[in-house]
Structure formats: C-alpha cells, structure tokens
Design an enzyme around this catalytic site. Structure first.
Site, mmCIF file in Angstrom:
data_model
loop_
_atom_site.group_PDB
_atom_site.id
_atom_site.type_symbol
_atom_site.label_atom_id
_atom_site.label_comp_id
_atom_site.label_asym_id
_atom_site.label_seq_id
_atom_site.Cartn_x
_atom_site.Cartn_y
_atom_site.Cartn_z
ATOM 1 N N GLN A 246 0.843 -1.200 0.000
ATOM 2 C CA GLN A 246 0.000 0.000 0.000
ATOM 3 C C GLN A 246 0.876 1.247 0.000
ATOM 4 O O GLN A 246 1.060 1.880 1.024
ATOM 5 C CB GLN A 246 -0.895 -0.033 1.248
ATOM 6 C CG GLN A 246 -1.988 0.977 1.253
ATOM 7 C CD GLN A 246 -3.111 0.595 0.321
ATOM 8 O OE1 GLN A 246 -3.498 -0.556 0.236
ATOM 9 N NE2 GLN A 246 -3.635 1.567 -0.376
ATOM 10 N N PHE A 247 1.394 1.624 -1.182
ATOM 11 C CA PHE A 247 2.257 2.799 -1.258
ATOM 12 C C PHE A 247 1.509 4.081 -0.894
ATOM 13 O O PHE A 247 2.118 5.070 -0.483
ATOM 14 C CB PHE A 247 2.899 2.933 -2.649
ATOM 15 C CG PHE A 247 1.954 3.364 -3.740
ATOM 16 C CD1 PHE A 247 1.823 4.712 -4.061
ATOM 17 C CD2 PHE A 247 1.204 2.432 -4.438
ATOM 18 C CE1 PHE A 247 0.962 5.127 -5.060
ATOM 19 C CE2 PHE A 247 0.340 2.831 -5.435
ATOM 20 C CZ PHE A 247 0.212 4.188 -5.749
ATOM 21 N N THR A 248 0.184 4.066 -0.979
ATOM 22 C CA THR A 248 -0.591 5.267 -0.674
ATOM 23 C C THR A 248 -0.552 5.643 0.805
ATOM 24 O O THR A 248 -0.973 6.738 1.174
ATOM 25 C CB THR A 248 -2.050 5.117 -1.144
ATOM 26 O OG1 THR A 248 -2.652 4.004 -0.484
ATOM 27 C CG2 THR A 248 -2.133 4.932 -2.656
#
Length: 146
Positions: free
Chosen positions: A78-80
């Site tokens: 989950q790079f966000t």
C-alpha cells in the site's frame, strides 16, 4: 514502514477476478515502505504485529495475540500510506520505489512465516480488490519512524 492493521473475521484480495489470497480470523495488513526503510524495521514491525494482543479472551478483554487464536495474515502492499496530502491531488514521492519496496514487503511476510503464521498476500503493484469483514472494528496504525 507504515502499516494499517485491521482485526478481521475474514479477508481476501482479488486480482483479475481471481482470489489471490484469503484468510479467516486474523489481520489484514496494509503495508507501506519508505525510501529509508531497511530490513531491521521490517523485522521489528513483523514481530510487533504478530505479537499484537487485540483478540478477546474469555473475559472479553483484548488480551490474546494472533498465535493464541490460530490467526493468519493477509498482507497487501500500500504505497498510498505515504501520500502527501498537502494538496487536493496526493503525491507519492514519500513511498519507496519498487526496487526497495518489493524486497522489504517480501521480507516482512517471510519473517511472519518464519514465526509459523499462514501469510496470504496481494501482488505488488497490481490492481487489487480487497474485501474484509472487520471484527470490532479494531484498526491499529503502526509507523516505524515514531
């Protein structure tokens, strides 16, 4: 590293209309990696999450950990979690590039497996649909820089 950990009754991740990973009781872990992260925080975070005592005992107190309830983990990259939200359109330059993030994502999961847990996962960079039946709900945030 950052993680959003949700206690679930069940969770799954679907890629291209196929179930890629699914669990019953356990944790849905959304995992983000920063550019300065290393193996040390990845291992420490895995230990912290695996030892997290948020499952209810016979007295309805959050006293039990993942091992004590026979739980599993579903880990989704989950790079966000490293979004810069100072404007209306978030930027993601605070997230690690795949050449660093993928090995640390894999390392985190391997460390959980070494502890004896069933670890299911998404696919790094894929378009995924994540489903979960949250339990409680109980959701805990982790940040290795704090």
């Amino acid at each position: 590293m950052r993680a959003v950990v949700t206690r679930v009754k069940n969770a799954s991740v679907v890629i291209n209309e196929q179930v890629n990973g699914q669990i019953g009781t356990g944790f849905l872990v959304l995992l983000g990696v920063a550019p300065n992260d290393t193996e040390v925080p990845a291992d420490k975070l895995a230990d912290k999450i695996c030892n997290l005592r948020v499952f209810e005992d016979e007295s309805e107190k959050m006293n039990l950990n993942l091992e004590q309830v026979g739980g599993s983990l579903l880990v989704v990259s989950q790079f966000t979690l490293y979004a810069d939200t100072s404007s209306r359109r978030p930027g993601f330059s605070g997230a690690a590039k795949p050449d660093l993030a993928i090995p640390l994502y894999e390392r985190f999961m391997a460390h959980c497996r070494e502890r004896g847990f069933d670890v299911q996962h998404g696919e790094f960079g894929a378009d995924m649909q994540v489903y979960s039946q949250n339990d409680g709900p109980v959701t805990i945030l982790f940040d290795t820089e704090e």
